[in-house]
Every structure is written in C-alpha cells, then in structure tokens.
Write a protein that holds these residues in place. Structure first.
Motif, mmCIF file in Angstrom:
data_model
loop_
_atom_site.group_PDB
_atom_site.id
_atom_site.type_symbol
_atom_site.label_atom_id
_atom_site.label_comp_id
_atom_site.label_asym_id
_atom_site.label_seq_id
_atom_site.Cartn_x
_atom_site.Cartn_y
_atom_site.Cartn_z
ATOM 1 N N VAL A 136 0.857 -1.180 0.000
ATOM 2 C CA VAL A 136 0.000 0.000 0.000
ATOM 3 C C VAL A 136 0.891 1.227 0.000
ATOM 4 N N GLY A 137 0.608 2.161 -0.893
ATOM 5 C CA GLY A 137 1.380 3.400 -0.967
ATOM 6 C C GLY A 137 0.489 4.539 -1.389
ATOM 7 N N ARG A 138 1.052 5.706 -1.373
ATOM 8 C CA ARG A 138 0.288 6.887 -1.762
ATOM 9 C C ARG A 138 0.089 6.924 -3.269
ATOM 10 N N ALA A 139 -1.095 7.360 -3.658
ATOM 11 C CA ALA A 139 -1.420 7.494 -5.078
ATOM 12 C C ALA A 139 -0.692 8.712 -5.649
ATOM 13 N N GLU A 140 -0.508 8.705 -6.956
ATOM 14 C CA GLU A 140 0.137 9.830 -7.621
ATOM 15 C C GLU A 140 -0.667 11.114 -7.449
ATOM 16 N N ARG A 141 -1.998 10.955 -7.382
ATOM 17 C CA ARG A 141 -2.876 12.108 -7.173
ATOM 18 C C ARG A 141 -4.043 11.642 -6.312
ATOM 19 N N PRO A 142 -4.718 12.549 -5.631
ATOM 20 C CA PRO A 142 -5.845 12.155 -4.774
ATOM 21 C C PRO A 142 -6.951 11.470 -5.573
ATOM 22 N N GLU A 143 -7.581 10.491 -4.950
ATOM 23 C CA GLU A 143 -8.712 9.798 -5.551
ATOM 24 C C GLU A 143 -9.903 9.979 -4.622
ATOM 25 N N ILE A 144 -10.525 11.124 -4.729
ATOM 26 C CA ILE A 144 -11.667 11.452 -3.884
ATOM 27 C C ILE A 144 -12.836 11.760 -4.798
ATOM 28 N N GLY A 145 -13.973 11.151 -4.547
ATOM 29 C CA GLY A 145 -15.163 11.396 -5.352
ATOM 30 C C GLY A 145 -15.412 10.274 -6.343
ATOM 31 N N TRP A 146 -16.176 10.583 -7.366
ATOM 32 C CA TRP A 146 -16.574 9.604 -8.379
ATOM 33 C C TRP A 146 -15.502 9.493 -9.458
ATOM 34 N N HIS A 147 -15.175 8.245 -9.839
ATOM 35 C CA HIS A 147 -14.176 7.993 -10.873
ATOM 36 C C HIS A 147 -14.597 6.797 -11.712
ATOM 37 N N GLU A 154 -7.996 -11.263 -13.588
ATOM 38 C CA GLU A 154 -8.797 -12.466 -13.414
ATOM 39 C C GLU A 154 -10.234 -12.125 -13.034
ATOM 40 N N PRO A 155 -11.208 -12.888 -13.545
ATOM 41 C CA PRO A 155 -12.596 -12.687 -13.109
ATOM 42 C C PRO A 155 -12.725 -12.937 -11.608
ATOM 43 N N ASP A 156 -13.586 -12.184 -10.954
ATOM 44 C CA ASP A 156 -13.813 -12.325 -9.515
ATOM 45 C C ASP A 156 -15.315 -12.314 -9.277
ATOM 46 N N PRO A 157 -15.848 -13.261 -8.502
ATOM 47 C CA PRO A 157 -17.294 -13.314 -8.279
ATOM 48 C C PRO A 157 -17.858 -12.034 -7.668
ATOM 49 N N LEU A 158 -17.031 -11.274 -6.980
ATOM 50 C CA LEU A 158 -17.492 -10.021 -6.396
ATOM 51 C C LEU A 158 -18.000 -9.072 -7.478
ATOM 52 N N PHE A 159 -17.383 -9.129 -8.648
ATOM 53 C CA PHE A 159 -17.714 -8.174 -9.699
ATOM 54 C C PHE A 159 -18.616 -8.756 -10.782
ATOM 55 N N ASP A 160 -19.123 -9.973 -10.588
ATOM 56 C CA ASP A 160 -20.042 -10.570 -11.557
ATOM 57 C C ASP A 160 -21.207 -9.622 -11.825
ATOM 58 N N GLY A 161 -21.537 -9.462 -13.088
ATOM 59 C CA GLY A 161 -22.678 -8.638 -13.460
ATOM 60 C C GLY A 161 -22.344 -7.173 -13.682
ATOM 61 N N LEU A 162 -21.138 -6.756 -13.328
ATOM 62 C CA LEU A 162 -20.768 -5.357 -13.563
ATOM 63 C C LEU A 162 -20.213 -5.189 -14.965
ATOM 64 N N PRO A 163 -20.420 -4.017 -15.569
ATOM 65 C CA PRO A 163 -19.816 -3.779 -16.879
ATOM 66 C C PRO A 163 -18.292 -3.664 -16.734
ATOM 67 N N GLU A 164 -17.569 -3.768 -17.864
ATOM 68 C CA GLU A 164 -16.122 -3.674 -17.811
ATOM 69 C C GLU A 164 -15.648 -2.303 -17.346
ATOM 70 N N ARG A 165 -16.484 -1.271 -17.525
ATOM 71 C CA ARG A 165 -16.148 0.084 -17.069
ATOM 72 C C ARG A 165 -17.401 0.678 -16.418
ATOM 73 N N PHE A 166 -17.230 1.278 -15.251
ATOM 74 C CA PHE A 166 -18.356 1.887 -14.529
ATOM 75 C C PHE A 166 -17.854 3.005 -13.613
ATOM 76 N N GLU A 167 -18.753 3.858 -13.190
ATOM 77 C CA GLU A 167 -18.432 4.942 -12.263
ATOM 78 C C GLU A 167 -18.586 4.429 -10.837
ATOM 79 N N ALA A 168 -17.624 4.773 -9.986
ATOM 80 C CA ALA A 168 -17.665 4.332 -8.581
ATOM 81 C C ALA A 168 -17.209 5.483 -7.689
ATOM 82 N N PHE A 169 -17.676 5.476 -6.463
ATOM 83 C CA PHE A 169 -17.278 6.474 -5.479
ATOM 84 C C PHE A 169 -16.175 5.913 -4.616
#
Length: 169
Positions: A136-147, A154-169
C-alpha cells in the motif's frame, strides 16, 4: 453503492475470497444462527467524526453494532462476527503520528486469521489491504469522489454482473 449482500471479505495474500458476506456462514443475516437467534455482532471502526458509518448504518439493521474508535485508546470489541472500518484523514503509513494504527492493524490481522468478514472503506480499505499482505502506498494524485473504474485481470465473483467500465465512489 452495492447492497450489503454484494460486499466481499478481505483475504490473506494469495487466498481467494470465500464469496460474498451473504454467502459466508453467518453472512449478513442479522440473525447469526437460526439455532441461537443471536444478532450478528459487528464493529464499526470510526477514525474521525466526519467519516462514520453513513449509509452503512442502515445496512446493519438488526445487528448488535458497537462503534470502536481506536484513537480513544479503548480496546477493540470482542466476540465479533464482522467488522467495517471507515475512512480518515491519516495515512496507513503514519504510525508515528497515529500510534493507535498499530493496534487497529493487529486487530484486523487477528480477525482475518480467524476468517471474520472485514470490509474497509477509504483508509479502512488501505489498512485491510496492508494487513492482508498487499503493498500500500500513496497514489500519484488524490482519488476522492466519483471515478471511472475498469475491470482488469482475473474474473472475480465479487464483480459478476458489472460492466467492464463503470463509475464508482
């Protein structure tokens, strides 16, 4: 925000998640066992006043929830069936400035070793990731808000059903 049944537990480095919290033994059902009818006991870890449970408080309806503030010096609660650790203005590597981070990391480590479901958000996610063996390290720039988020690897069951790209907070 995904419904509580979509939250997955952290695992030790090199292990796969056993599934979503809803599929783990006691899961997110507010009643821990149909035999005992004891409510699920969960800790909400709060690092500062403006970074508390928010919408997650409603998801814990029927649980026996205890709030733990590690900076207070109070010991962690015992007998937990789950733990959710929230954000804060400090960084995961600031143990000199915030010595209580060591105690929280020890608690997270013990819970993960016992297979207790743990969810981390913001700072909490960084703490869980570090304890589980990630770098774990600091990001190059802050990641606050929607991105925009891109699913990779690898596929993960946690993300089943999600599109390949989506907006997240």
């Amino acid at each position: 925000v995904h419904p509580p049944s979509a939250m997955a537990p952290a695992t030790r480095k090199g292990q796969r998640a056993a599934g979503t919290l809803g599929r783990l033994g006691k899961g997110l059902d507010p009643v821990a066992s149909s035999d005992t009818r004891q409510p699920m006991r969960a800790a909400f870890v709060v690092h500062q006043d403006d970074a508390g449970p928010g919408v997650f408080a409603g998801a814990a309806c029927g649980w026996d929830v205890v709030e733990w503030r590690p900076a207070s010096g109070d010991p962690p609660p015992d007998g937990l069936d789950a733990l959710v650790t929230f954000g804060g203005g400090m960084h995961v590597d600031q143990e000199e400035e915030h010595p209580w981070l060591r105690g929280e990391k020890e608690t997270l480590h013990a819970l993960l070793d016992r297979g207790v479901p743990v969810l981390g958000l913001c700072l909490g996610a960084q703490l869980v990731a570090e304890v589980a063996g990630a770098d774990v390290g600091r990001a190059e720039r802050p990641e606050i808000g929607w991105h925009a988020v891109d699913l990779t690897g690898e596929p993960d069951p946690l993300f089943d059903g999600l599109p390949e790209r989506f907006e997240a907070f």
